[in-house]
Design a protein around this motif. Structure first.
Motif, PDB file in Angstrom:
ATOM      1  N   UNK A 181      24.003 -35.268 103.716  1.00  0.00           N
ATOM      2  CA  UNK A 181      24.588 -35.167 105.052  1.00  0.00           C
ATOM      3  C   UNK A 181      25.564 -34.005 105.095  1.00  0.00           C
ATOM      4  N   UNK A 182      25.405 -33.124 106.062  1.00  0.00           N
ATOM      5  CA  UNK A 182      26.335 -32.006 106.247  1.00  0.00           C
ATOM      6  C   UNK A 182      27.545 -32.508 107.029  1.00  0.00           C
ATOM      7  N   UNK A 183      28.753 -32.195 106.536  1.00  0.00           N
ATOM      8  CA  UNK A 183      29.962 -32.694 107.206  1.00  0.00           C
ATOM      9  C   UNK A 183      30.448 -31.771 108.310  1.00  0.00           C
ATOM     10  N   UNK A 184      29.737 -30.684 108.568  1.00  0.00           N
ATOM     11  CA  UNK A 184      30.026 -29.799 109.695  1.00  0.00           C
ATOM     12  C   UNK A 184      28.734 -29.534 110.461  1.00  0.00           C
ATOM     13  N   UNK A 185      28.865 -29.232 111.727  1.00  0.00           N
ATOM     14  CA  UNK A 185      27.684 -29.012 112.564  1.00  0.00           C
ATOM     15  C   UNK A 185      27.486 -27.530 112.851  1.00  0.00           C
ATOM     16  N   UNK A 238      12.794 -28.199 112.434  1.00  0.00           N
ATOM     17  CA  UNK A 238      13.140 -29.509 112.994  1.00  0.00           C
ATOM     18  C   UNK A 238      14.665 -29.661 113.064  1.00  0.00           C
ATOM     19  N   UNK A 239      15.234 -29.718 114.282  1.00  0.00           N
ATOM     20  CA  UNK A 239      16.683 -29.912 114.412  1.00  0.00           C
ATOM     21  C   UNK A 239      17.047 -31.390 114.278  1.00  0.00           C
ATOM     22  N   UNK A 240      18.098 -31.677 113.523  1.00  0.00           N
ATOM     23  CA  UNK A 240      18.542 -33.066 113.357  1.00  0.00           C
ATOM     24  C   UNK A 240      20.061 -33.141 113.429  1.00  0.00           C
ATOM     25  N   UNK A 241      20.552 -34.297 113.834  1.00  0.00           N
ATOM     26  CA  UNK A 241      21.987 -34.597 113.828  1.00  0.00           C
ATOM     27  C   UNK A 241      22.162 -35.933 113.122  1.00  0.00           C
ATOM     28  N   UNK A 242      22.937 -35.938 112.041  1.00  0.00           N
ATOM     29  CA  UNK A 242      23.067 -37.140 111.231  1.00  0.00           C
ATOM     30  C   UNK A 242      24.535 -37.467 110.977  1.00  0.00           C
ATOM     31  N   UNK A 243      24.866 -38.749 111.109  1.00  0.00           N
ATOM     32  CA  UNK A 243      26.200 -39.235 110.802  1.00  0.00           C
ATOM     33  C   UNK A 243      26.102 -40.677 110.283  1.00  0.00           C
ATOM     34  N   UNK A 244      26.980 -40.989 109.353  1.00  0.00           N
ATOM     35  CA  UNK A 244      27.049 -42.352 108.843  1.00  0.00           C
ATOM     36  C   UNK A 244      27.908 -43.181 109.794  1.00  0.00           C
ATOM     37  N   UNK A 302      23.372 -37.069 120.110  1.00  0.00           N
ATOM     38  CA  UNK A 302      24.471 -36.187 120.509  1.00  0.00           C
ATOM     39  C   UNK A 302      25.398 -36.896 121.496  1.00  0.00           C
ATOM     40  N   UNK A 303      24.816 -37.709 122.371  1.00  0.00           N
ATOM     41  CA  UNK A 303      25.633 -38.453 123.340  1.00  0.00           C
ATOM     42  C   UNK A 303      26.454 -39.527 122.635  1.00  0.00           C
ATOM     43  N   UNK A 304      25.854 -40.261 121.723  1.00  0.00           N
ATOM     44  CA  UNK A 304      26.553 -41.336 121.008  1.00  0.00           C
ATOM     45  C   UNK A 304      27.704 -40.776 120.179  1.00  0.00           C
ATOM     46  N   UNK A 305      27.483 -39.675 119.493  1.00  0.00           N
ATOM     47  CA  UNK A 305      28.466 -39.100 118.587  1.00  0.00           C
ATOM     48  C   UNK A 305      29.427 -38.139 119.288  1.00  0.00           C
ATOM     49  N   UNK A 306      29.198 -37.878 120.565  1.00  0.00           N
ATOM     50  CA  UNK A 306      30.069 -36.972 121.311  1.00  0.00           C
ATOM     51  C   UNK A 306      29.971 -35.545 120.829  1.00  0.00           C
ATOM     52  N   UNK A 307      28.748 -35.124 120.463  1.00  0.00           N
ATOM     53  CA  UNK A 307      28.527 -33.763 119.953  1.00  0.00           C
ATOM     54  C   UNK A 307      27.410 -33.070 120.743  1.00  0.00           C
ATOM     55  N   UNK A 308      27.615 -32.828 122.037  1.00  0.00           N
ATOM     56  CA  UNK A 308      26.569 -32.171 122.830  1.00  0.00           C
ATOM     57  C   UNK A 308      26.308 -30.751 122.343  1.00  0.00           C
ATOM     58  N   UNK A 309      25.022 -30.396 122.230  1.00  0.00           N
ATOM     59  CA  UNK A 309      24.645 -29.052 121.823  1.00  0.00           C
ATOM     60  C   UNK A 309      24.878 -28.746 120.357  1.00  0.00           C
ATOM     61  N   UNK A 310      25.166 -29.773 119.544  1.00  0.00           N
ATOM     62  CA  UNK A 310      25.423 -29.557 118.132  1.00  0.00           C
ATOM     63  C   UNK A 310      24.383 -30.308 117.284  1.00  0.00           C
ATOM     64  N   UNK A 311      24.094 -29.761 116.116  1.00  0.00           N
ATOM     65  CA  UNK A 311      23.177 -30.401 115.169  1.00  0.00           C
ATOM     66  C   UNK A 311      23.757 -30.288 113.764  1.00  0.00           C
ATOM     67  N   UNK A 312      23.319 -31.176 112.872  1.00  0.00           N
ATOM     68  CA  UNK A 312      23.794 -31.150 111.486  1.00  0.00           C
ATOM     69  C   UNK A 312      23.058 -30.101 110.667  1.00  0.00           C
TER      70      UNK A 312
END
Length: 397
Positions: free
Chosen positions: A86-90, A113-119, A205-215
């Motif tokens: 998991x990358x800790x920055x987007x 493939x763009x992905x956004x991942x958070x624990x 992105x909506x759940x994590x509050x990170x619009x337009x960002x990916x991991x």
């Protein structure tokens, strides 16, 4: 038309008739010559046609091993990424468009493939919330996707999450205040993927509050046959020129297995065909020498009657060209048939996934190559025939 031109045409027609009579008189010799060409062309067409399909199938199977390239932020802690995945920055989602629009003749990556991942903590479990975007291919490439598309509002659960929580297909669930419909369970992997909650990228992105960002951007490199030993350095240089604020990691084990497997298929074809061609060339050459020896008296009489060296050489080379023509046509048909009917079993190609297709363009290549090949194999015997002294031959008689 001049008399000289008419005489030339008549002479050519005469040679052609002599070739046909020779073929009719020595059918076995002609048949064996054709058989040699048929064998060479059949093997070439069969291996080439089925081998191409096998190479495509091998590439498809290797893709099932997963993505072997990861593009993350330079600001992300590489130790954390290597330890947890998991990358800790987007990074901006726009990076995907930059890679997709790269203007190059050769692109060393695909299946972006763009992905956004958070624990996160969900229903008493530590899970990995993973938002997955749509897979894209740079430079207008069109390839079957490695990942499936997740519609907005849908979610897929890892095997462990599915089993522990007892959730069923079609059930509604709440994740951080947003309602989803469970569409299925991901295949059991025995690893971290069993603890995933997978949804669409926009939803994550909506759940994590990170619009337009990916991991990260996952990808597959295309360096299976690259002329470089430092594939990681090559990728970092190429992508770094486009994304200076990105860092590239390559799963070397997966990349090496993919490269070795595909290279093995090509090497097999490269090893078998030269031996086959050389063997068939020797075969035709021996038959041509035997034919010259059998026709010594005939050649002596023709020379005594005024036939020039060119016409006598034309008889042997013309016959060789006809052998190449007939052998190529038959060999193409036989090779294509064998590839279509036995190729899937020999090369383990699932018919429903990757049907072997005929290669009509190879017919013209086969005819041209076979005619030149047969003529080259018969060249020395033809020169031997031309060199015979008719006086010596007739004196022996």
């Amino acid at each position: 038309m001049t008399c000289g031109g008419a005489d030339g045409i008549m002479a050519e027609m005469g040679i052609f008739k002599l070739i046909l009579k020779e073929i009719w008189h020595r059918k076995v010799n002609f048949f064996l010559g054709c058989l040699a060409v048929v064998t060479a062309v059949t093997l070439f067409i069969g291996f080439f046609t089925a081998g191409k399909a096998s190479e495509r199938e091998t590439a498809r199977l290797m893709l099932s091993m997963g993505y072997n390239m990861h593009i993350i932020s330079k600001q992300a802690d590489p130790n954390v990424f290597l330890l947890t995945g998991l990358a800790d920055e987007t990074i901006p989602q726009d990076y995907l468009a930059i890679l997709n629009k790269a203007k190059k003749q050769i692109i060393s990556y695909n299946h972006l493939l763009p992905t956004l991942q958070r624990k996160i903590r969900w229903r008493g479990l530590d899970v990995i919330l993973t938002g997955v975007g749509e897979e894209v291919w740079p430079a207008g490439q069109k390839k079957p996707p490695m990942s499936f598309k997740i519609e907005a509002g849908d979610v897929y659960l890892g095997y462990r999450v599915w089993s522990v929580l007892g959730i069923r297909r079609g059930q509604g669930v709440d994740i951080e205040g947003k309602t989803f419909t469970v569409r299925g369970c991901l295949a059991e992997t025995g690893g971290g993927d069993d603890m995933r909650v997978q949804c669409g990228l926009a939803d994550a992105q909506e759940i994590l509050g990170l619009p337009g960002r990916i991991s990260e951007i996952k990808a597959v490199d295309c360096l299976c046959f690259a002329d470089t030993n430092d594939t990681v350095g090559f990728l970092r240089s190429e992508i770094g020129a486009l994304l200076p604020e990105a860092r590239v990691f390559q799963a070397k084990a997966i990349a090496q297995v993919r490269a070795d497997q595909r290279k093995m298929i090509r090497d097999l074809f490269a090893v078998i065909m030269p031996f086959t061609i050389i063997g068939c060339g020797v075969w035709i050459g021996v038959l041509a020498i035997m034919n010259v020896r059998e026709r010594q008296q005939e050649i002596g009489i023709m020379r005594a009657l005024g036939y020039g060296s060119g016409r006598i050489a034309g008889l042997f080379l013309g016959k060789a060209v006809l052998i190449g023509l007939c052998g190529a046509v038959v060999g193409f048909a036989v090779g294509t048939y064998l590839a279509l009917h036995f190729g899937p079993r020999v090369f383990h190609i699932p018919a429903a996934i990757n049907v072997i297709q005929p290669e009509p363009s190879l017919l013209f290549v086969s005819v041209a190559f076979a005619c030149l090949f047969a003529a080259a194999a018969s060249f020395i015997p033809a020169m031997i025939a031309v060199a015979y002294d008719p006086a010596v031959t007739l004196r022996e008689e």
